[in-house]
Every structure is written in structure tokens, then in C-alpha cells.
Scaffold this motif. Structure first.
Motif, PDB file in Angstrom:
ATOM      1  N   GLY A  37       0.813  -1.212   0.000  1.00 41.61           N
ATOM      2  CA  GLY A  37       0.000   0.000   0.000  1.00 41.61           C
ATOM      3  C   GLY A  37       0.846   1.261   0.000  1.00 41.61           C
ATOM      4  N   ALA A  38       1.887   1.283   0.832  1.00 46.12           N
ATOM      5  CA  ALA A  38       2.763   2.454   0.890  1.00 46.12           C
ATOM      6  C   ALA A  38       3.557   2.618  -0.402  1.00 46.12           C
ATOM      7  CB  ALA A  38       3.707   2.339   2.085  1.00 46.12           C
ATOM      8  N   VAL A  39       4.082   1.530  -0.927  1.00 47.17           N
ATOM      9  CA  VAL A  39       4.848   1.600  -2.175  1.00 47.17           C
ATOM     10  C   VAL A  39       3.935   1.983  -3.336  1.00 47.17           C
ATOM     11  CG1 VAL A  39       6.203   0.225  -3.816  1.00 47.17           C
ATOM     12  CG2 VAL A  39       6.640   0.045  -1.374  1.00 47.17           C
ATOM     13  N   HIS A  40       2.691   1.531  -3.312  1.00 47.99           N
ATOM     14  CA  HIS A  40       1.721   1.889  -4.348  1.00 47.99           C
ATOM     15  C   HIS A  40       1.570   3.406  -4.418  1.00 47.99           C
ATOM     16  CE1 HIS A  40      -2.262   2.054  -6.351  1.00 47.99           C
ATOM     17  NE2 HIS A  40      -1.838   0.961  -6.939  1.00 47.99           N
ATOM     18  N   ALA A  41       1.457   4.046  -3.262  1.00 43.12           N
ATOM     19  CA  ALA A  41       1.332   5.506  -3.225  1.00 43.12           C
ATOM     20  C   ALA A  41       2.596   6.184  -3.746  1.00 43.12           C
ATOM     21  CB  ALA A  41       1.026   5.963  -1.798  1.00 43.12           C
ATOM     22  N   VAL A  42       3.755   5.696  -3.336  1.00 41.04           N
ATOM     23  CA  VAL A  42       5.019   6.294  -3.779  1.00 41.04           C
ATOM     24  C   VAL A  42       5.175   6.167  -5.286  1.00 41.04           C
ATOM     25  CG1 VAL A  42       7.535   6.075  -3.675  1.00 41.04           C
ATOM     26  CG2 VAL A  42       6.199   5.991  -1.576  1.00 41.04           C
ATOM     27  N   VAL A  43       4.932   4.983  -5.817  1.00 44.81           N
ATOM     28  CA  VAL A  43       5.096   4.779  -7.261  1.00 44.81           C
ATOM     29  C   VAL A  43       4.089   5.616  -8.040  1.00 44.81           C
ATOM     30  CG1 VAL A  43       4.989   3.054  -9.116  1.00 44.81           C
ATOM     31  CG2 VAL A  43       6.141   2.519  -6.987  1.00 44.81           C
ATOM     32  N   PHE A  44       2.863   5.757  -7.521  1.00 45.17           N
ATOM     33  CA  PHE A  44       1.880   6.612  -8.192  1.00 45.17           C
ATOM     34  C   PHE A  44       2.379   8.049  -8.265  1.00 45.17           C
ATOM     35  CE2 PHE A  44      -1.490   9.775  -7.590  1.00 45.17           C
ATOM     36  CZ  PHE A  44      -2.114   9.661  -8.817  1.00 45.17           C
ATOM     37  N   TRP A  45       2.772   8.618  -7.132  1.00 48.96           N
ATOM     38  CA  TRP A  45       3.177  10.027  -7.126  1.00 48.96           C
ATOM     39  C   TRP A  45       4.454  10.247  -7.932  1.00 48.96           C
ATOM     40  CZ3 TRP A  45      -0.178  13.536  -6.242  1.00 48.96           C
ATOM     41  CH2 TRP A  45      -1.246  13.296  -5.379  1.00 48.96           C
ATOM     42  N   VAL A  46       5.395   9.326  -7.877  1.00 50.65           N
ATOM     43  CA  VAL A  46       6.626   9.477  -8.654  1.00 50.65           C
ATOM     44  C   VAL A  46       6.328   9.378 -10.151  1.00 50.65           C
ATOM     45  CG1 VAL A  46       8.842   8.375  -9.200  1.00 50.65           C
ATOM     46  CG2 VAL A  46       8.185   8.751  -6.821  1.00 50.65           C
ATOM     47  N   SER A  47       5.502   8.408 -10.546  1.00 55.04           N
ATOM     48  CA  SER A  47       5.214   8.255 -11.981  1.00 55.04           C
ATOM     49  C   SER A  47       4.438   9.442 -12.526  1.00 55.04           C
ATOM     50  CB  SER A  47       4.457   6.952 -12.249  1.00 55.04           C
ATOM     51  OG  SER A  47       3.160   6.995 -11.698  1.00 55.04           O
ATOM     52  N   VAL A  48       3.483   9.950 -11.778  1.00 54.18           N
ATOM     53  CA  VAL A  48       2.709  11.101 -12.250  1.00 54.18           C
ATOM     54  C   VAL A  48       3.587  12.359 -12.274  1.00 54.18           C
ATOM     55  CG1 VAL A  48       0.778  12.622 -11.686  1.00 54.18           C
ATOM     56  CG2 VAL A  48       0.469  10.166 -11.638  1.00 54.18           C
ATOM     57  N   SER A  49       4.461  12.503 -11.281  1.00 54.75           N
ATOM     58  CA  SER A  49       5.339  13.678 -11.233  1.00 54.75           C
ATOM     59  C   SER A  49       6.401  13.641 -12.323  1.00 54.75           C
ATOM     60  CB  SER A  49       6.024  13.772  -9.868  1.00 54.75           C
ATOM     61  OG  SER A  49       5.070  13.906  -8.861  1.00 54.75           O
ATOM     62  N   ALA A  50       7.004  12.482 -12.530  1.00 54.76           N
ATOM     63  CA  ALA A  50       8.112  12.386 -13.478  1.00 54.76           C
ATOM     64  C   ALA A  50       7.643  12.255 -14.922  1.00 54.76           C
ATOM     65  CB  ALA A  50       8.998  11.195 -13.113  1.00 54.76           C
TER      66      ALA A  50
END
Length: 179
Positions: free
Chosen positions: A122-135
Motif C-alpha cells: 500500500g505504501a509503495v503503491h502511493a510512492v510509485v503513483f506520485w513518482v510516476s505522475v510527477s516524473a
């Protein structure tokens, strides 16, 4: 509850398919994308409220301490990140496998094999979402229109799928909503 596809359908060829196949169980995927957007907006509000409350507290504390308390504003960024990771980890890793917003719109997140989510996922899901959308820009969200399980880029990378929960799927099956 077992997670084998053959147990749900009685189809002997089902073991060759992935769990939650949109062709075998279309009710699991009916209306997921628009409700996922609504769930995201609800979750952003839930995340924002404590952060805003902390910012207001620091502002008022700064007034009382004649400006010295405003030095606590540096904690706002790291505290926001920790709060978001804890929120997503505990809610997605909980028994419902869904954030509060997802629960409100009858969604849940499962692994690609059909198992419930867990805290780290769950935590990694949030990190990967925000990083992918930001980058990569929000255009990466268009990936969902090009795969049959309606998965976003971060879902594909982490091996997860967002589906209707069992109660909603049961209601759709009972209503015969095109199935």
C-alpha cells in the motif's frame, strides 16, 4: 476465501487465466475508473485536513511565541509524506484492502494473483503513483484505456488490480447488469 479462479467459475481452463479476468467476471470491473477518480479525490481531502490543521497550529503557535514557532514549518513537508505513507499503508494493507475513499465507492485493491494487499504494498503503491505522475506527467494515467483489466501504470509495475468489492460485484450480478 480462496483466490483461485477455477474455484469462482468452475471453468477447468480458468487456472490458465489471471484472477479477476474482465471477460470471465465483468462485474468486477464495471465502472471502476470513474469511481477510482472519486475515491482519489476523497483520499486527497482526507490527507489534506490534518496537514492543514498542523499548518494552522504552527501559524498560531508562531504568533504566541513571537515568531519562534514558525520554525516548525520545516516539519510540514516530511510530516505530510509520513502521514500519506501511513494512511495508504494502513488502509490498503488493512482487512478491506481499500483506502477510505475506495471504501466509500465500493472498490478494493488486490494483487495480480487475487490476494489482499498488505502495508508495504500500500505504501509503495502511493510512492510509485506520485513518482510516476510527477516524473512522466499525468498522461501516464491514460495507460488504463489500453489494457483489458483497466490497470494504471503503477498498478502494472506493482502487480496490483483495483476492482469492485464483493458486495458491489454481487449486486451487479444480481441486477443482471449486462451479464
Amino acid at each position: 476465501m480462496t483466490y483461485a479462479q477455477s474455484d469462482r467459475t468452475g471453468d477447468p481452463l480458468a487456472d490458465r487465466r489471471q484472477p479477476f479476468d474482465p471477460f470471465a467476471e465483468p462485474e468486477r470491473f464495471e465502472g471502476v475508473l470513474p469511481r477510482r477518480v472519486i475515491a482519489f479525490m476523497i483520499d486527497v481531502v482526507i490527507l489534506f485536513i490534518p496537514v492543514a490543521a498542523f499548518a494552522i497550529f504552527v501559524f498560531l503557535f508562531g504568533i504566541v511565541t513571537l515568531g519562534l514557532g514558525w520554525g516548525l514549518y520545516w516539519l510540514l513537508g516530511p510530516a505530510s509524506v509520513v502521514w500519506a505513507l501511513v494512511y495508504y499503508g494502513t488502509t490498503l494493507g488493512g482487512p478491506e484492502s481499500a483506502t477510505l475513499g475506495m471504501r466509500m465507492v465500493d472498490l478494493q485493491m488486490r494483487t495480480a494473483h487475487g490476494a489482499p494487499s498488505y502495508f508495504v504494498l500500500g505504501a509503495v503503491h502511493a510512492v510509485v503513483f506520485w513518482v510516476s505522475v510527477s516524473a512522466l506527467s499525468p498522461l501516464v494515467l491514460l495507460v488504463c484505456f489500453f489494457n483489458h483489466r483497466k490497470r494504471l501504470l503503477h498498478d502494472i509495475l506493482l502487480g496490483t488490480v483495483v476492482i469492485n468489492n464483493e458486495q458491489r460485484a454481487r449486486r451487479l450480478r444480481a441486477a443482471g447488469f449486462g451479464y
